[in-house]
Scaffold this active site. Structure first.
Site, mmCIF file in Angstrom:
data_model
loop_
_atom_site.group_PDB
_atom_site.id
_atom_site.type_symbol
_atom_site.label_atom_id
_atom_site.label_comp_id
_atom_site.label_asym_id
_atom_site.label_seq_id
_atom_site.Cartn_x
_atom_site.Cartn_y
_atom_site.Cartn_z
ATOM 1 N N ILE A 1 0.852 -1.179 0.000
ATOM 2 C CA ILE A 1 0.000 0.000 0.000
ATOM 3 C C ILE A 1 0.895 1.238 0.000
ATOM 4 O O ILE A 1 2.072 1.176 0.331
ATOM 5 C CB ILE A 1 -0.968 0.015 1.204
ATOM 6 N N ASP A 2 0.319 2.368 -0.389
ATOM 7 C CA ASP A 2 1.088 3.604 -0.509
ATOM 8 C C ASP A 2 1.651 4.052 0.838
ATOM 9 O O ASP A 2 1.142 3.664 1.902
ATOM 10 C CB ASP A 2 0.202 4.733 -1.059
ATOM 11 N N LYS A 3 2.647 4.905 0.769
ATOM 12 C CA LYS A 3 3.257 5.466 1.977
ATOM 13 C C LYS A 3 2.206 6.119 2.871
ATOM 14 O O LYS A 3 2.207 5.939 4.091
ATOM 15 C CB LYS A 3 4.322 6.489 1.580
#
Length: 285
Positions: free
Chosen positions: A135-137
């Site tokens: 998942i994204d930062k």
């Protein structure tokens, strides 16, 4: 250097095995080593796409012109160890499910010397540990890790076949017109972001999401989303295009300096009898 292949590496390509064991060496450099006979399997030259078998013996002959560094574990301090322990939500001999906090990166690169992947490898003292999804930062919540290559392959196949269920809690600006709704569209990556299309064109991928209202406020809504597909920025783009941007999403919403309220709260892996479900995080409130 010598490696004896164990069952979990069976059917792995020779070049991919070497790349996994060593850092600082490109696949092109590995190809040259194999071609020159500096890497042999059972005392014989093999092609880079040779599929390793249980019991194979790999010999690597290096000299002063070819410096190969074996991967090493990063150092963890007490704060790192405490964070990791508190955020491991589920663990068995094959699978680990981790609750990623917002702002943490998954892997090293792009200015980061290490990410959660490298931290978990060190904590477990297991170089084969891999996060199977990412998942994204700025996104937070549950991510799935595998402790061995056979489980990596199995979980990856389950994800590809859409046999793992993933749910998110999302705080959006605005109130949807319906209590439950689905979005089916085509998403396409550009150089800077992902865009939504009404119909297919080259490079676009069909994207399906299912939403329902959990709680409404004066001007905001908490939604639960179930992924039908797992495209890059899928929920962020689809909600933004509906006029329901996610709170804290500076890329597709507005930059209000708050934490992005996109939280992966539930993972169901039926094959392994795993169902992990977390509450709405405090930062949503």
């Amino acid at each position: 250097m010598k490696f004896i292949i164990e069952k979990e590496f069976e059917n792995t390509r020779l070049d991919k095995f070497i790349r996994k064991k060593y850092e600082g060496v490109s696949l092109n450099e590995i190809f040259k080593l194999i071609t020159k006979g500096k890497i042999k399997v059972n005392e014989k030259k093999q092609k880079q796409n040779y599929r390793l078998q249980n019991g194979d013996i790999i010999n690597i002959i290096s000299n002063q012109d070819i410096l190969i560094k074996e991967k090493s574990f990063i150092s963890l301090n007490e704060t790192d160890i405490s964070m990791i322990k508190s955020d491991i939500i589920y663990e068995d001999n094959n699978i680990l499910i981790f609750n990623k906090q917002p702002g943490l990166v998954m892997h090293k690169g792009s200015g980061y010397k290490y990410g959660l992947s490298e931290m978990l490898k060190s904590y477990l003292q297991n170089m084969n540990f891999t996060f199977v999804n990412r998942i994204d930062k700025s996104t937070s919540g549950l991510i799935i890790g595998a402790k061995n290559l056979s489980t990596v392959r199995d979980i990856s196949a389950l994800i590809k076949d859409r046999k793992i269920e993933k749910y998110y809690y999302i705080l959006v600006n605005g109130i949807p017109k319906e209590k439950e709704f689905a979005v089916k569209s085509f998403l396409k990556k550009t150089k800077t972001k992902v865009i939504e299309l009404d119909k297919y064109e080259d490079g676009a991928k069909e994207s399906i999401s299912y939403f329902k209202i959990v709680k409404t406020f004066d001007k905001k809504t908490i939604l639960e989303a179930k992924l039908g597909t797992g495209r890059t920025h899928q929920l962020r783009v689809q909600l933004s295009e509906m006029g329901l941007p996610i709170v804290g999403d500076s890329k597709y919403g507005q930059d209000d300096n708050s934490i992005m309220c996109l939280f992966s709260h539930r993972v169901i892996i039926s094959k392994y009898i795993i169902d992990v479900n977390l509450n709405i995080p405090d930062f949503f409130h």
